[in-house]
Enzyme design. Sequence first.
Site: not given
Length: 276
Positions: A144, A146, A120, A215, A174
């Site tokens: 990033h 999952h 990525e 994803h 919050e």
Amino acid sequence: MKRPDVPLTELPFVRQFIRLCANGAAMGFHERNGGNLSYWLSPEDLALLPDLNCSGPPVPLEAEVSGMGGEYFLLTASGSFMRSVPLDPEKELCLIRLEQDARSYRVVWGLSEGGRPTSELESHLLNFSSRAGMPGRACRVMYHAHPAHVIALSFLLPLDEKTITKALWTSMIECPFLFPEGVGVVPAMIPGGAQIGTLTSELIRTHDAVLWAHHGLFCCGRSFDDAFGLMETIDKAAQIYLIVEGSSLKRVNRIEDSLLYEIAEASGGALNTRLI
Ligand code: 2HA
Ligand code: ZN
């Protein structure tokens, strides 16, 4: 002032990077080699770097990362398992320097057993570039992961920013304070490369968190704690949403719109009220 005597893995930003990888793995955010992390080195970080040999050939990028030529980034390696990063950072991480034209990069440290930066890479670099161009919005950390509950949410709710954001804001009080601009949404698409990277980098201009449907999630922050804290907050809110909606008990209370409007006022107009 340079401190060439300090091993790179002992530098504060590298230690914090490694700590986030371990914490993300402990949270269950990173099955197998899922997820990736990057850090844009500041001038203060660069002053601490030992002299590094930059002899490898330039590797072309799929996209031009405008305005970032000459900048250094620390990244997880493609295929690396987050839980393995603390065991051998020099193998699992890499430090790259973008060439001046910002169309290619060189590896200056790490990847001790070969390989390349995260799949990525373009998403991470384009995201940094997007935010760097906005006064007061520059980020140092792109993360990033999952996280299971957010991914589950992307199967249960329509994939629009308003629906997803409101489900999260109204699951934990919050949330509207922590991500007042909402969560951007990228539809299900092939991971890796410039296409998903370009779409994400457009949304990250106006959102600190972007959902990749089915994803995972991309979060950014000025610090490692900011980016990680946002990831765990959003996943926890998604978990609460799933517990409440999946419960056989009848819901008797909710966070009402009127409270969200009060929060909007209390937060000095930061909350994106179009999403209420
Ligand atoms: O496997 O998470 O999106 C790494 C990834 C790709
Ligand atoms: Zn992923």
